[in-house]
Scaffold this active site. Structure first.
Site, short mmCIF file in Angstrom:
data_model
loop_
_atom_site.label_atom_id
_atom_site.label_comp_id
_atom_site.label_asym_id
_atom_site.label_seq_id
_atom_site.Cartn_x
_atom_site.Cartn_y
_atom_site.Cartn_z
N ALA A 8 39.56 18.86 21.99
CA ALA A 8 39.99 17.88 21.75
C ALA A 8 40.30 17.40 23.10
CB ALA A 8 40.79 17.60 21.22
N GLY A 12 36.36 13.83 23.96
CA GLY A 12 37.25 14.69 22.41
C GLY A 12 38.16 14.10 21.90
N ASN A 103 27.74 17.75 30.10
CA ASN A 103 27.23 16.68 31.25
C ASN A 103 25.86 18.20 31.52
OD1 ASN A 103 28.99 14.41 31.21
ND2 ASN A 103 29.95 15.63 32.68
N LYS A 205 20.84 10.19 33.35
CA LYS A 205 22.51 10.76 33.45
C LYS A 205 22.52 12.17 34.06
CE LYS A 205 27.76 10.78 31.74
NZ LYS A 205 28.54 11.12 30.94
N ASN A 209 24.86 12.55 38.15
CA ASN A 209 25.43 13.48 37.97
C ASN A 209 25.36 14.66 39.13
OD1 ASN A 209 27.61 12.38 36.22
ND2 ASN A 209 26.87 13.54 34.35
N ASN A 213 28.32 13.81 41.79
CA ASN A 213 29.71 14.18 41.34
C ASN A 213 30.10 15.37 42.86
OD1 ASN A 213 31.07 14.55 38.58
ND2 ASN A 213 29.13 13.44 38.44
N SER A 274 34.14 13.09 38.39
CA SER A 274 34.95 13.92 37.08
C SER A 274 35.57 15.23 38.07
CB SER A 274 33.94 14.20 35.96
OG SER A 274 32.51 15.00 36.03
N GLU A 286 32.63 22.01 37.97
CA GLU A 286 31.63 21.49 36.84
C GLU A 286 29.97 22.13 37.76
OE1 GLU A 286 30.31 20.44 32.56
OE2 GLU A 286 30.96 18.69 34.27
#
Length: 349
Positions: A8, A12, A103, A205, A209, A213, A274, A286
């Site tokens: 969350a 989330g 992602n 998407k 990314n 990114n 991100s 990531e």
């Protein structure tokens, strides 16, 4: 309907704030640390459109507290989702659906593909087949997440833009389970189109990314700069060309061309990607789901990826040097070198 949001955090938490308003939804959250403590003490606060809304869903660190769910919406990053696969077991009943909101290339990507790579396991996103074996690809529904959100402080989510969560079954069907989820998300105030080809939406998407990114992290620049500076735009274009060839060999298609995709990113403005945000905050990068997975898929279809390889190597070293690259116990694909580079490599060895 019992829905658990596993992770969350920014996305989330945004989902939770909407779903908490829907009658008939028994909502629960899996969170941890100061964020969990704040949610338990004060509730979950969403800052959106200059307003505040607060909800108080059930929140815990332990899935065993919740029992089997109808839907588990996984909003962790890819490496966190892999780490948490075993912990999800108490949430999984016979008909539980697991919605993957990460992602990059999802661990179930090859499930049921009608071609020679059907059900090939991707070690870059699912080492040791942990998610494939523990969760099972038959449970999966794909989800492409478009909103931009962030955790302003523990227990507080700030929404910047977007409310679209595209959904799709890996086999392209409009099943009852995906339709029910879309209806609930729409009642919660989100856009939730059900797509017949979720993989192409994933690539659309991922297309941005995989270049924006890491380039933004390596150069410490915002999205508008990456997309408009001649050198970084050219590098992005080359990486996207390589990815497009790979995606198409796996059966995906693109509804826009590369320049339009880059121009769309430029219009977003001075957005910190991100990966740049994670870098600045010392959080794990990531990398594998966005880049290593594409490299691995390229090897499977014999597509050379020199630009992706170079950027991947640089951002991996950046992450390792700062100890924020979470590595998996896997064998990473060896870069395919040009004949001249093969010669130089043999001399240096």
């Amino acid at each position: 309907m019992k829905i658990c949001i596993y992770g969350a955090g920014a996305i989330g938490g945004y989902l939770a704030a909407g779903l908490a308003t829907v009658d008939g939804v028994e909502l629960s959250l899996i969170a941890r640390g100061p964020h969990l403590a704040a949610i338990r003490e004060k509730g979950l606060k969403l800052l959106i459109g200059g307003k505040e809304q607060v909800c108080k869903p059930r929140a815990t660190k332990y899935p065993v507290d919740l029992g089997p769910q109808d839907y588990v919406i996984v909003c962790l990053k890819a490496h966190q989702a892999w780490e948490s696969a075993e912990d999800m077991r108490p949430l999984l009943g016979p008909n539980t659906v697991v919605v993957t909101g990460q992602n990059g290339v999802p661990w179930w990507y090859t499930y049921g593909l009608d071609r020679k790579f059907a059900n090939v396991r991707l070690s870059s996103v699912d080492p040791d087949e942990r998610q494939w074996k523990t969760i099972g690809p038959e449970r999966a529904i794909g989800c492409v997440v478009y909103p931009a959100t962030e955790i302003a402080e523990p227990g507080v989510i700030k929404h910047s833009y977007g409310k679209k969560f595209a959904l799709g079954e890996p086999n392209g069907s409009t099943s009852d389970r995906v339709q029910r989820l879309a209806e609930v998300l729409e009642k919660a105030g989100f856009e939730a189109p059900v797509l017949a080809d979720i993989r192409s939406e994933i690539w659309l998407k991922l297309w941005g990314n995989l270049c924006f990114n890491p380039i933004s992290a390596l150069t410490r620049t915002t999205l508008d700069v990456v997309a408009t500076d001649p050198s970084t735009r050219a590098l992005s274009y080359s990486m996207m060309e390589e990815a497009k060839e790979i995606a198409e060999r796996f059966g995906a298609s693109f509804r826009v061309d590369i320049n339009r995709r880059i121009n769309g990113a430029a219009k977003v403005g001075a957005h910190r990607t991100s990966m740049l945000q994670d870098l600045e905050n010392g959080r794990p990068l990531e990398i594998d789901a966005l880049l290593t997975s594409v490299q691995e898929m390229g090897r499977l279809v014999d597509v050379r990826t020199p630009h992706i390889d170079a950027v991947l190597g640089l951002v991996q070293q950046l992450g390792r040097s700062l100890q924020i690259y979470p590595t998996f116990p896997k064998v990473v694909a060896k870069p395919v070198l040009s004949p001249r580079m093969e010669h130089l490599h043999s001399i240096s060895a």
